[in-house]
Design an enzyme around this catalytic site. Structure first.
Site, mmCIF file in Angstrom:
data_model
loop_
_atom_site.group_PDB
_atom_site.id
_atom_site.type_symbol
_atom_site.label_atom_id
_atom_site.label_comp_id
_atom_site.label_asym_id
_atom_site.label_seq_id
_atom_site.Cartn_x
_atom_site.Cartn_y
_atom_site.Cartn_z
ATOM 1 N N VAL A 1 -50.666 -10.379 29.345
ATOM 2 C CA VAL A 1 -49.673 -9.682 29.963
ATOM 3 C C VAL A 1 -49.930 -8.862 31.463
ATOM 4 O O VAL A 1 -51.154 -8.008 31.675
ATOM 5 C CB VAL A 1 -49.177 -8.238 29.792
ATOM 6 C CG1 VAL A 1 -47.660 -7.538 29.633
ATOM 7 C CG2 VAL A 1 -48.679 -9.054 27.636
ATOM 8 N N MET B 1 -53.241 -11.898 21.011
ATOM 9 C CA MET B 1 -53.755 -13.270 20.536
ATOM 10 C C MET B 1 -53.689 -14.610 21.564
ATOM 11 O O MET B 1 -54.423 -15.341 21.767
ATOM 12 C CB MET B 1 -53.227 -13.316 19.116
ATOM 13 C CG MET B 1 -54.325 -14.402 18.805
ATOM 14 S SD MET B 1 -53.781 -13.537 16.982
ATOM 15 C CE MET B 1 -52.439 -15.089 16.655
ATOM 16 N N ASP C 1 -44.483 -7.578 12.075
ATOM 17 C CA ASP C 1 -45.356 -7.018 12.369
ATOM 18 C C ASP C 1 -45.467 -5.530 12.872
ATOM 19 O O ASP C 1 -46.211 -5.319 14.161
ATOM 20 C CB ASP C 1 -45.815 -7.840 13.592
ATOM 21 C CG ASP C 1 -47.737 -7.629 13.586
ATOM 22 O OD1 ASP C 1 -48.406 -7.031 12.549
ATOM 23 O OD2 ASP C 1 -48.255 -8.800 15.276
#
Ligand SMILES: Nc1ncnc2c1ncn2[C@@H]1O[C@H](COP(=O)(O)OP(=O)(O)OP(=O)(O)O)[C@@H](O)[C@H]1O
Length: 677
Positions: free
Chosen positions: A150, A146, A268
């Site tokens: 990477v 979000m 999460d």
């Protein structure tokens, strides 16, 4: 390749997205993941093997037992360590991967303390096209989240492959209708603070933080999880065998137990945040919304915990509480246990246990609908029992992780489970503290933004009375303490009052106090350069947001550390960080535009401001500072310049962006410098 969990719900993919999800990024994330797999770099044979594993993504699980290493005393230092110990169970099945897992873990332990680097150097070799960030060559992109992206990197000396997570320190675009809340900074700080402290075979390991105060981004060099996210479903059908799901589950349980022991609630847990190493070992990643208890779990009932962060489909019932007649159960680490149950369900059956098209419907099901466990694949009575206990709607009686580890389904086919319990006991690792200070200092201030602001609003130190009177003598123009114009530079500017300035800082989500210190010197220099307090005909606010051209980094292996943020060596960045000279923002579905175009002539003067949307701008459609200055100017110099007779003319003459949404109502203004209130 299997689909990510975001593809699982046929009705509403939002329910699989993290709260505050960015739809554009998610699509990109999927595409990137598919296309950005490394494979075309010139590496050693073993590297190629590793890069190839990105493509295959079909590892079987490693099997191991971990036990506290010789440094296990722990305490608040990073010396605690774990050592893989061969488990007898399943060795025949996973022996190769097990050895690889052992080797990898040994290497990770050799990393020692997390390296903190305060200087970033980017280099680009125009002949070979190779790109470097400090000691790492950038090979490709492996994923997007979000907030960050990477990249796959290779350490130049050791040739080791690493993942480099690049995260903006602040949100690029303030959210519609509100000033930048600074939540991104908090997210990054939290993630770094946790990753620095957590050393466990089932938690992704951080190697280095590159945090240049002059950079708007922070670079986390992480162990590279070649296997990517766990692929668990295709068309709502499972991709994993029950045995494989169990192996992955055990890994997650160990990692999660360690985190809870350290006072960290992940918040999460879901398959997308479980990454696979090349040896098939599963590790927990992404600590952006995690909660860090200051005095250990169970001792606090922080309001922070009640916030529903994470991914709705994995929310525990106590997070979805809507019953006003009954008190909401305490939010605790049990929310991770629930999410672990949803994750296990996903791995086993290829879909989520509770699905709905709307969030409120989903929440209702999570709270009220009984769990239905499919008949196939057969997970046995013990499997059904475990799922029922993980997905127990009452957090007070929900199974604990210690119980999960001893559950018959978890230890099925594990002859030496007592060794496993001993070897994975988190207490042996020692507790590490993550203090408030450590979170707060996890990233440095964004110095570059400070400098931009300094250039934008060139202001001066308050003058002494003596200076004021000297200036009055030497100047014939009317004096105005809040409007100072400078000559001798092309960037004449308006001086702002301290309150105006602090407003601007707030909007940029840059810490006011820290800014003041840094700015005053720079601005004193700027003011000195201005000299004399003479007046220009057209006061201008110089945004000075021009991006440096790519040619700046086109010399062979030229260092470009003077402008570390101009490019992440990612073509897409140009669209992310545009200067207002070509700005045209269309945030998803918001139904508004910001237009602004200008060009500079050969003397570098801004010549024209062509508006694609204009006229009759209302106060709430223009930057607050600009509006104030417009009013101020019109009062002090009425009619002097026809351009100033309209706010759009004023903005135009000063090269300021403006916005309006002709087709939508109400008008909404969003501006990178001064978002609306
Ligand atoms: N250490 C790693 N090794 C290999 N790939 C990784 C690593 N860390 C992350 N990735 C890949 O990059 C993607 C984005 O990373 P991550 O989820 O951590 O970013 P994020 O911005 O924190 O995401 P979000 O907030 O959306 O969950 C992941 O889906 C994963 O595929």
């Amino acid at each position: 390749m299997g689909l990510s969990n975001n593809d699982q719900n046929p009705n509403n993919t939002n329910l699989f997205r993290k709260h505050t999800w960015h739809p554009e990024t998610n699509d990109l994330k999927k595409e990137r993941r598919a296309s950005g797999l490394p494979g075309d770099f010139n590496g050693t044979a073993s590297e190629l093997d590793q890069s190839d594993s990105f493509r295959k993504r079909n590892f079987s699980a490693g099997d191991y037992v971990i036990s506290p290493g010789s440094n296990g005393a722990g305490g608040s230092t990073l010396t605690h360590s774990w050592t893989f110990q061969p488990g007898r169970h399943n060795q025949g099945l996973y022996s190769n991967n097990f050895r690889e897992a052992q080797r990898q873990w040994k290497r990770l332990q050799e990393w020692g303390e997390v390296k903190e680097t305060k200087k970033i150097k980017k280099r680009f070799d125009r002949f070979s096209g190779r790109k470097f960030i400090n000691d790492y060559e950038i090979l490709s992109e492996v994923g997007r989240g979000m907030h960050g992206k990477v990249k796959l990197g290779r350490e130049m000396n050791t040739k080791e492959l690493l993942a480099i997570k690049i995260i903006p320190k602040t949100e690029r675009r303030p959210k519609l209708g509100r000033a930048n809340s600074g939540s991104q900074k908090e997210k990054v700080r939290r993630e770094i603070a946790i990753l620095k402290k957590c050393i466990h075979p089932n938690v992704v390991r951080l190697r280095e933080v590159i945090d240049d105060p002059n950079s708007t981004k922070v670079y986390l060099v992480l162990e590279c999880m070649n296997g990517g996210e766990i692929q668990w479903s295709e068309n709502q059908s499972p991709l994993l065998s029950v045995e494989q799901a169990r192996q992955y589950f055990r890994d997650v349980v160990c990692g999660l137990e360690y985190l809870h022991y350290q006072g960290i609630i992940h918040r999460d847990i879901k398959p997308a945040n479980l990454l696979l190493s090349s040896s098939g070992c599963v590790k927990i990643s992404d600590f952006g919304v995690s909660y860090i208890a200051r005095s250990g779990l169970n001792e606090e009932n922080d309001v922070e915990l009640v916030k529903t962060v994470g991914t709705p489909a994995f929310f525990a019932p106590e997070l979805c509480w809507t019953d006003l007649d009954r008190p909401r159960p305490k939010i605790s680490e049990a929310i991770d246990v629930w999410a672990l149950g949803v994750t296990l369900f996903c791995l086993l059956f290829g879909r989520c246990p509770f699905q709905a098209s709307m969030e409120y419907e989903l929440f209702d099901k999570i709270v009220n609908e009984p769990l239905r466990i499919p008949d196939a694949p057969d997970i046995g009575d013990d499997g059904r029992d475990l799922l029922n206990r993980l997905l127990n709607k009452d957090p007070n009686t929900r199974i604990t992780l210690a119980e999960v580890k001893r559950h018959p389904w978890t230890i099925r086919d594990m002859p030496d489970f007592e060794d496993w319990f001993k070897g994975t006991n988190p207490e042996a690792s020692g507790r590490v503290e993550v203090s408030n200070d450590e979170v707060a200092s996890a990233i440095s201030l964004v110095g570059r933004l400070r400098r931009k602001l300094g250039k934008l609003f060139r202001f001066r130190r308050p003058k002494t009375q003596e200076q004021e009177s000297q200036e009055q003598e030497s100047s014939t123009s009317p004096s105005d303490s809040s409007l100072r114009r400078e000559t001798g530079t092309s960037n004449s500017s308006i001086a702002l009052s301290p309150s105006q300035l602090s407003d601007s800082f707030n909007h940029m989500s840059v810490d006011k106090q820290e800014n003041n210190a840094g700015e005053s010197e720079e601005n004193a220099r700027d003011a000195g350069a201005g000299g004399g307090g003479q007046h220009l005909e057209k006061p201008k606010i110089d945004f000075n947001w021009d991006r440096s051209p790519m040619s700046e980094i086109s010399n062979p292996v030229e260092e470009v550390d003077t402008k570390p943020d101009e490019d992440d060596y990612d073509e897409d960045d140009s669209s992310d960080d545009r200067s207002p000279d070509s700005l045209s923002m269309h945030p998803g579905g918001a139904g508004y535009d910001v237009y602004c175009q200008a060009y500079t002539d050969s003397h570098n003067n801004r010549m024209e401001y062509s508006q694609q949307a204009d006229h009759d701008l209302k106060k709430d459609q223009v930057p607050m500072v600009a509006w104030r200055d417009y009013e101020h100017l019109n009062r002090s110099r009425p009619g002097e310049d026809p351009n100033y007779n309209s706010i759009s003319g004023f903005l135009s003459a000063n090269g300021l962006p403006m916005s309006q949404a002709p087709s939508t109502s109400p008008y909404i203004f969003e501006h990178p410098m001064t978002s609306s209130h």
